[in-house]
Design a protein around this motif. Structure first.
Motif, mmCIF file in Angstrom:
data_model
loop_
_atom_site.group_PDB
_atom_site.id
_atom_site.type_symbol
_atom_site.label_atom_id
_atom_site.label_comp_id
_atom_site.label_asym_id
_atom_site.label_seq_id
_atom_site.Cartn_x
_atom_site.Cartn_y
_atom_site.Cartn_z
ATOM 1 N N GLU A 264 29.053 31.649 34.184
ATOM 2 C CA GLU A 264 29.654 32.087 35.450
ATOM 3 C C GLU A 264 30.499 30.981 36.065
ATOM 4 O OE1 GLU A 264 29.066 35.074 37.014
ATOM 5 O OE2 GLU A 264 27.601 35.785 35.584
ATOM 6 N N ASP A 265 31.385 31.389 36.978
ATOM 7 C CA ASP A 265 32.116 30.474 37.851
ATOM 8 C C ASP A 265 31.933 30.948 39.287
ATOM 9 O OD1 ASP A 265 33.341 28.650 36.039
ATOM 10 O OD2 ASP A 265 34.773 30.213 35.478
ATOM 11 N N TYR A 266 31.738 30.009 40.193
ATOM 12 C CA TYR A 266 31.580 30.327 41.618
ATOM 13 C C TYR A 266 32.517 29.451 42.435
ATOM 14 C CZ TYR A 266 27.226 32.607 40.255
ATOM 15 O OH TYR A 266 26.298 33.423 39.656
ATOM 16 N N SER A 267 33.202 30.028 43.416
ATOM 17 C CA SER A 267 34.031 29.242 44.326
ATOM 18 C C SER A 267 33.150 28.397 45.230
ATOM 19 C CB SER A 267 34.894 30.149 45.202
ATOM 20 O OG SER A 267 35.777 30.877 44.397
ATOM 21 N N MET A 268 32.079 29.017 45.757
ATOM 22 C CA MET A 268 31.094 28.322 46.579
ATOM 23 C C MET A 268 29.727 28.905 46.260
ATOM 24 S SD MET A 268 32.801 27.914 50.346
ATOM 25 C CE MET A 268 32.941 29.648 50.691
ATOM 26 N N THR B 197 15.828 28.236 35.763
ATOM 27 C CA THR B 197 16.494 29.097 36.742
ATOM 28 C C THR B 197 17.757 28.430 37.286
ATOM 29 O OG1 THR B 197 15.233 28.179 38.596
ATOM 30 C CG2 THR B 197 14.298 30.112 37.465
ATOM 31 N N LEU B 198 18.676 29.251 37.757
ATOM 32 C CA LEU B 198 19.873 28.762 38.422
ATOM 33 C C LEU B 198 19.485 28.031 39.706
ATOM 34 C CD1 LEU B 198 22.915 28.535 38.728
ATOM 35 C CD2 LEU B 198 22.918 30.826 39.722
ATOM 36 N N LYS B 199 18.470 28.527 40.403
ATOM 37 C CA LYS B 199 18.014 27.892 41.643
ATOM 38 C C LYS B 199 17.573 26.450 41.384
ATOM 39 C CE LYS B 199 14.685 28.301 45.358
ATOM 40 N NZ LYS B 199 13.619 29.069 45.969
ATOM 41 N N GLY B 200 16.824 26.234 40.313
ATOM 42 C CA GLY B 200 16.373 24.889 39.985
ATOM 43 C C GLY B 200 17.527 23.963 39.642
ATOM 44 N N ALA B 201 18.493 24.467 38.872
ATOM 45 C CA ALA B 201 19.666 23.657 38.513
ATOM 46 C C ALA B 201 20.499 23.340 39.748
ATOM 47 C CB ALA B 201 20.502 24.391 37.474
ATOM 48 N N ASP C 36 24.715 20.173 50.635
ATOM 49 C CA ASP C 36 24.085 21.482 50.785
ATOM 50 C C ASP C 36 24.967 22.638 50.304
ATOM 51 O OD1 ASP C 36 25.974 21.439 52.783
ATOM 52 O OD2 ASP C 36 24.561 21.624 54.436
ATOM 53 N N LEU C 37 26.152 22.325 49.764
ATOM 54 C CA LEU C 37 27.070 23.351 49.291
ATOM 55 C C LEU C 37 27.812 22.839 48.055
ATOM 56 C CD1 LEU C 37 28.536 26.116 49.874
ATOM 57 C CD2 LEU C 37 30.180 24.791 51.204
ATOM 58 N N MET C 38 27.896 23.680 47.026
ATOM 59 C CA MET C 38 28.625 23.316 45.820
ATOM 60 C C MET C 38 29.905 24.139 45.735
ATOM 61 S SD MET C 38 27.300 23.069 41.903
ATOM 62 C CE MET C 38 26.952 21.338 41.806
ATOM 63 N N LEU C 39 31.009 23.463 45.444
ATOM 64 C CA LEU C 39 32.321 24.109 45.340
ATOM 65 C C LEU C 39 32.790 24.089 43.892
ATOM 66 C CD1 LEU C 39 34.002 22.254 48.334
ATOM 67 C CD2 LEU C 39 32.908 24.499 48.386
ATOM 68 N N ASP C 40 33.553 25.109 43.512
ATOM 69 C CA ASP C 40 34.130 25.213 42.165
ATOM 70 C C ASP C 40 33.076 24.962 41.085
ATOM 71 O OD1 ASP C 40 36.624 25.690 43.319
ATOM 72 O OD2 ASP C 40 37.030 23.539 43.482
ATOM 73 N N ALA C 41 31.996 25.694 41.161
ATOM 74 C CA ALA C 41 30.858 25.491 40.267
ATOM 75 C C ALA C 41 30.996 26.328 38.997
ATOM 76 C CB ALA C 41 29.563 25.860 40.975
ATOM 77 N N SER C 42 30.599 25.732 37.884
ATOM 78 C CA SER C 42 30.526 26.429 36.602
ATOM 79 C C SER C 42 29.087 26.369 36.117
ATOM 80 C CB SER C 42 31.429 25.767 35.567
ATOM 81 O OG SER C 42 32.779 25.922 35.928
ATOM 82 N N VAL C 43 28.597 27.501 35.617
ATOM 83 C CA VAL C 43 27.212 27.601 35.162
ATOM 84 C C VAL C 43 27.202 27.792 33.652
ATOM 85 C CG1 VAL C 43 25.058 28.902 35.362
ATOM 86 C CG2 VAL C 43 26.535 28.636 37.358
ATOM 87 N N TYR C 44 26.334 27.042 32.976
ATOM 88 C CA TYR C 44 26.207 27.095 31.526
ATOM 89 C C TYR C 44 24.753 27.325 31.141
ATOM 90 C CZ TYR C 44 30.705 24.713 31.789
ATOM 91 O OH TYR C 44 32.001 24.377 32.072
ATOM 92 N N GLU C 45 24.569 28.027 30.034
ATOM 93 C CA GLU C 45 23.252 28.144 29.430
ATOM 94 C C GLU C 45 23.221 27.169 28.267
ATOM 95 O OE1 GLU C 45 20.403 31.599 27.609
ATOM 96 O OE2 GLU C 45 22.543 31.740 27.228
ATOM 97 N N ILE C 46 22.194 26.320 28.224
ATOM 98 C CA ILE C 46 22.074 25.371 27.126
ATOM 99 C C ILE C 46 20.905 25.787 26.240
ATOM 100 C CG2 ILE C 46 23.222 23.340 28.039
ATOM 101 C CD1 ILE C 46 20.717 22.410 29.269
ATOM 102 N N ASN C 47 21.134 25.675 24.940
ATOM 103 C CA ASN C 47 20.144 26.133 23.979
ATOM 104 C C ASN C 47 20.206 25.236 22.751
ATOM 105 O OD1 ASN C 47 18.304 27.620 22.563
ATOM 106 N ND2 ASN C 47 19.656 29.342 22.179
ATOM 107 N N TYR C 48 19.258 24.332 22.634
ATOM 108 C CA TYR C 48 19.160 23.431 21.495
ATOM 109 C C TYR C 48 17.773 23.590 20.886
ATOM 110 C CZ TYR C 48 23.259 21.241 23.530
ATOM 111 O OH TYR C 48 24.502 21.010 24.046
ATOM 112 N N LYS D 236 22.588 24.788 33.257
ATOM 113 C CA LYS D 236 23.296 23.631 33.796
ATOM 114 C C LYS D 236 24.386 24.136 34.729
ATOM 115 C CE LYS D 236 26.226 21.168 31.234
ATOM 116 N NZ LYS D 236 26.753 20.147 30.286
ATOM 117 N N ILE D 237 24.568 23.450 35.857
ATOM 118 C CA ILE D 237 25.633 23.775 36.800
ATOM 119 C C ILE D 237 26.423 22.504 37.078
ATOM 120 C CG2 ILE D 237 24.177 23.420 38.850
ATOM 121 C CD1 ILE D 237 25.700 25.844 40.107
#
Length: 115
Positions: free
Chosen positions: A23-27, A66-70, A81-93, A103-104
């Motif tokens: 995912e991508d999030y503006s905020m 969880t995304l909340k934990g990351a 307290d706010l993240m801008l231009d965030a990208s979310v990744y799933e890592i699997n090794y 990961k965010i």
């Protein structure tokens, strides 16, 4: 020294993995933020990464990342307290054992700085 191709292939599976963009999030935030703050004037902590991960043994994870934990991890690292231009990744090794996680990555601001 003689190389054994089948042994090499088998061992390479132990070190395989990937990171998939989700995912991508503006905020994004899970904290109380000051909505009156002018975000463009706040100090940004650039390229902050946060992760929530767990160990995997024989395909069984110890808990669920969880995304909340990351996000909490990233906001803590960036002291905001706010993240801008965030990208979310799933890592699997993992193969027989390894790591799974979320990961965010993005810029962190503290909207309460101006109060």
């Amino acid at each position: 020294m003689k190389l054994y191709p089948s042994l090499f292939v088998a061992l390479s599976f132990l070190f395989t993995g990937c990171a998939t963009h989700l995912e991508d999030y503006s905020m994004i935030s899970n904290k109380n933020v000051n909505l009156q703050a002018d975000i463009s004037k706040l100090r940004k902590e650039k390229n902050v990464e946060g992760e929530d991960k767990t160990f995997v043994i024989l395909g069984m994870a110890f808990n669920k990342p969880t995304l909340k934990g990351a996000l909490n991890n990233a906001l803590e690292k960036g002291n905001g307290d706010l993240m801008l231009d965030a990208s979310v990744y799933e890592i699997n090794y993992d193969f027989l054992f390894g790591i799974k996680g979320i990961k965010i990555k993005g810029d962190v601001v503290n909207t309460k700085e101006g109060l």
